[in-house]
Design a protein around this motif. Structure first.
Motif, PDB file in Angstrom:
ATOM      1  N   VAL A  29       0.841  -1.061  -0.030  1.00 31.31           N
ATOM      2  CA  VAL A  29       0.063  -0.020   0.111  1.00 31.31           C
ATOM      3  C   VAL A  29       0.790   1.293   0.044  1.00 31.31           C
ATOM      4  CG1 VAL A  29      -1.903  -1.130   1.317  1.00 31.31           C
ATOM      5  CG2 VAL A  29      -0.105   0.117   2.579  1.00 31.31           C
ATOM      6  N   GLY A  30       0.273   2.160  -0.210  1.00 32.30           N
ATOM      7  CA  GLY A  30       0.982   3.533  -0.243  1.00 32.30           C
ATOM      8  C   GLY A  30       0.665   4.197   1.192  1.00 32.30           C
ATOM      9  N   LEU A  31       1.666   4.978   1.615  1.00 31.35           N
ATOM     10  CA  LEU A  31       1.641   5.253   2.991  1.00 31.35           C
ATOM     11  C   LEU A  31       0.621   6.471   3.004  1.00 31.35           C
ATOM     12  CD1 LEU A  31       5.280   5.318   4.271  1.00 31.35           C
ATOM     13  CD2 LEU A  31       3.603   3.663   4.572  1.00 31.35           C
ATOM     14  N   ASN A  32       0.132   6.829   4.191  1.00 27.24           N
ATOM     15  CA  ASN A  32      -0.924   7.891   4.527  1.00 27.24           C
ATOM     16  C   ASN A  32      -2.102   7.779   3.400  1.00 27.24           C
ATOM     17  OD1 ASN A  32       0.889   9.075   6.395  1.00 27.24           O
ATOM     18  ND2 ASN A  32       2.091   9.770   4.762  1.00 27.24           N
ATOM     19  N   GLY A  33      -2.537   6.486   3.141  1.00 31.20           N
ATOM     20  CA  GLY A  33      -3.640   6.352   2.269  1.00 31.20           C
ATOM     21  C   GLY A  33      -3.557   6.571   0.863  1.00 31.20           C
ATOM     22  N   VAL A  40      10.034   4.015  -3.169  1.00 36.40           N
ATOM     23  CA  VAL A  40       9.644   2.883  -2.330  1.00 36.40           C
ATOM     24  C   VAL A  40       9.442   3.386  -0.958  1.00 36.40           C
ATOM     25  CG1 VAL A  40      12.154   2.714  -2.062  1.00 36.40           C
ATOM     26  CG2 VAL A  40      10.753   0.766  -1.891  1.00 36.40           C
ATOM     27  N   ASP A  41      10.093   4.658  -0.653  1.00 37.01           N
ATOM     28  CA  ASP A  41       9.932   5.066   1.035  1.00 37.01           C
ATOM     29  C   ASP A  41       8.510   5.525   1.093  1.00 37.01           C
ATOM     30  OD1 ASP A  41      12.562   4.834   1.339  1.00 37.01           O
ATOM     31  OD2 ASP A  41      12.990   7.008   0.432  1.00 37.01           O
ATOM     32  N   GLU A  42       7.530   5.599   0.243  1.00 36.49           N
ATOM     33  CA  GLU A  42       6.291   5.810   0.261  1.00 36.49           C
ATOM     34  C   GLU A  42       5.438   4.676   0.191  1.00 36.49           C
ATOM     35  OE1 GLU A  42       5.086   9.014  -2.582  1.00 36.49           O
ATOM     36  OE2 GLU A  42       6.966  10.490  -1.761  1.00 36.49           O
ATOM     37  N   THR A  43       5.748   3.517   0.317  1.00 36.10           N
ATOM     38  CA  THR A  43       5.237   2.309   0.268  1.00 36.10           C
ATOM     39  C   THR A  43       5.324   1.266   1.507  1.00 36.10           C
ATOM     40  OG1 THR A  43       6.790   1.089  -0.762  1.00 36.10           O
ATOM     41  CG2 THR A  43       5.235   2.211  -2.139  1.00 36.10           C
TER      42      THR A  43
END
Length: 51
Positions: A29-33, A40-43
């Protein structure tokens, strides 16, 4: 056909020697909805389960 998935989180119940993920499916999932990620840091892997 099985897709090779690498993971180095050794305390996950799906981790096997050689950094192999042996889960039947993977849920990322993606971070923060978010539904998009710029890097990759946002997953995050939601398949993780602690051993």
């Amino acid at each position: 056909m099985r897709l090779e998935v690498k993971c180095n989180v050794e305390n996950c119940k799906y981790w096997e020697k050689g950094d192999q993920c042996v889960a039947d499916s993977i849920y990322v999932v993606g971070l923060n909805g978010r539904e998009e990620a710029a890097s990759v840091d946002e997953t995050a892997c939601k398949t993780f389960e602690e051993c």
